[in-house]
Design a protein around this motif. Structure first.
Motif, mmCIF file in Angstrom:
data_model
loop_
_atom_site.group_PDB
_atom_site.id
_atom_site.type_symbol
_atom_site.label_atom_id
_atom_site.label_comp_id
_atom_site.label_asym_id
_atom_site.label_seq_id
_atom_site.Cartn_x
_atom_site.Cartn_y
_atom_site.Cartn_z
ATOM 1 N N LEU A 55 0.822 -1.198 0.000
ATOM 2 C CA LEU A 55 0.000 0.000 0.000
ATOM 3 C C LEU A 55 0.863 1.258 0.000
ATOM 4 O O LEU A 55 0.496 2.276 -0.600
ATOM 5 N N ALA A 59 0.877 4.539 -2.547
ATOM 6 C CA ALA A 59 0.953 5.932 -2.108
ATOM 7 C C ALA A 59 2.107 6.653 -2.808
ATOM 8 O O ALA A 59 1.990 7.816 -3.194
ATOM 9 N N SER A 285 -9.638 4.253 -3.045
ATOM 10 C CA SER A 285 -8.844 5.250 -3.762
ATOM 11 C C SER A 285 -8.795 6.571 -3.009
ATOM 12 O O SER A 285 -7.785 7.284 -3.054
ATOM 13 N N MET A 288 -6.191 6.337 -0.356
ATOM 14 C CA MET A 288 -4.831 6.521 -0.873
ATOM 15 C C MET A 288 -4.422 7.990 -0.855
ATOM 16 O O MET A 288 -3.278 8.325 -0.530
ATOM 17 N N ALA A 307 1.261 6.214 4.442
ATOM 18 C CA ALA A 307 0.598 4.934 4.217
ATOM 19 C C ALA A 307 0.831 3.989 5.396
ATOM 20 O O ALA A 307 -0.086 3.274 5.832
#
Length: 375
Positions: A55, A59, A285, A288, A307
């Motif tokens: 993840l 980012a 999304s 993010m 993140a």
């Protein structure tokens, strides 16, 4: 530029970042220690660390287009999921052997769809991991940027795009497992996917790829290409007046960002053991963007930090207080927007140096651009 200088400009920051990446690459190997060892890392923690690093890579990808080029995407979950589905197709073929994947047999399919051809080959699957997100990003970005769609309108379109894709992948006839997606993976490259060594190697590979992505983007951002992206963010019209075709700078950054997100998705799937259309949920999304804003957009390392922090908090609250998580996420975004516009990195810089994070100004960028044009 020496390789060590790519980690950070200041010696202290450079050592700290190098140390963090070193720790991330050492931690997975603690999983191989005996279970009664004080340093043993359980399968839960290895999987969680690997997931958060994936993840963080997304980012990083979003920070490239938002932090440096000023293009806010609320649909990067699409590219992440496309990379994950490409890897999932390979893993499903490995699990099913010579027969059709289980979900196809359940739906009474007789033949495998044409786009599944070659997915039993790992090399071709890796090509798809890169090619599919890049192609989708190129087609979408070309028409969007050529039409000069900007700001909130662009963000809304990206969210509509990922929502439309999620609806498409939910359909059984699409050929991607419908609502359940892909799961039940057994092997990867002939190794048992649940074996400790496999978990360790996947987590280590994620840390290594994350470091490479960070170093590669930081190298690019210190080149004229990165300065031009910064000028696009701050004054695109003035840059066009100087003769630059900003369409291709924005499009190249957009495609590169999609590729990084796709690779992150491919590393994510074998570690969590599932990929389904929920990864394309527009809320993902939006999260993010929250990661990047929390860490500090336009800093790269801030995106990784944001993140890590937000997903660590999410891991706790979704277990302890699951009904309150979205409220906490929304509150976090409001607090960051109002009180921490530079994110955690900006706050740390204020504490340690008593000043705001310095970003290249429009004036300095224009001087560099004009000097380049004259030469």
């Amino acid at each position: 530029m020496r390789i060590l200088q790519l980690f950070a400009d200041k010696p202290v920051s450079r050592l700290a970042i190098m140390g963090c990446f070193a720790v991330l690459m050492v931690l997975p190997w603690l999983h191989l220690l005996p279970a009664d060892s004080a340093l043993h890392l359980s399968a839960y923690w290895v999987t969680l660390i690997g997931k958060i690093m994936c993840l963080a890579m997304v980012a990083l990808a979003l920070d490239l287009v938002w932090g440096y080029a000023g293009i806010l995407s609320l649909g990067h979950g699409l590219y992440f999921a496309l990379g994950g589905y490409a890897m999932g197709m390979y893993l499903m073929r490995q699990a099913s052997g010579d027969s059709l994947p289980e979900f196809m047999r359940f739906l009474s399919w007789d033949n495998m769809p044409w786009f599944w051809a070659g997915t039993d080959n790992f090399a071709w699957a890796m090509v798809l991991v890169v090619l599919v997100p890049a192609l989708v990003a190129f087609i979408f970005g070309f028409f969007a940027f050529r039409s000069k769609i900007k700001d909130v309108y662009f963000s809304i379109i990206t969210q509509a795009m990922v929502f439309a894709a999620s609806l498409l992948f939910f359909r059984n006839e699409t050929g991607f497992g419908g609502n359940n997606g892909f799961t039940g993976f057994k092997t990867i490259l002939g190794m048992d996917i649940a074996a400790p060594m496999t978990r360790t190697l996947l987590c280590f590979a994620t840390a290594f790829v994350l470091m490479l992505a960070y170093l590669g983007l930081r190298y690019l951002m210190h080149k004229p290409y990165g300065r031009v992206l910064g000028a696009v963010r701050d004054s695109e019209n003035r840059l066009q007046y100087l003769g630059y075709r900003t369409l291709w700078y924005k499009l190249s950054a957009w495609v590169l960002s999609a590729i990084i997100a796709g690779v992150a998705g491919a590393l994510y799937v074998p570690q969590v053991g599932i990929i389904n259309p929920s990864e394309m949920n527009p809320v993902n999304s939006i999260e993010m963007a929250v990661w990047v804003a929390t860490g500090g957009r336009g800093t790269l390392i801030g995106a990784i930090l944001g993140a890590g922090v937000v997903n660590a908090v999410k891991t706790y609250f979704t277990v302890a207080y699951p009904e309150a998580w979205l409220l906490i996420l929304g509150g976090l975004f409001v607090v960051v927007t109002l009180f921490l516009p530079k994110g955690i990195i900006g706050l740390l810089d204020k504490i340690t140096h008593g000043k705001k994070t310095v970003e290249p100004s429009v004036k300095n960028m224009q001087i560099n651009i004009e000097a380049k044009k004259e030469s």
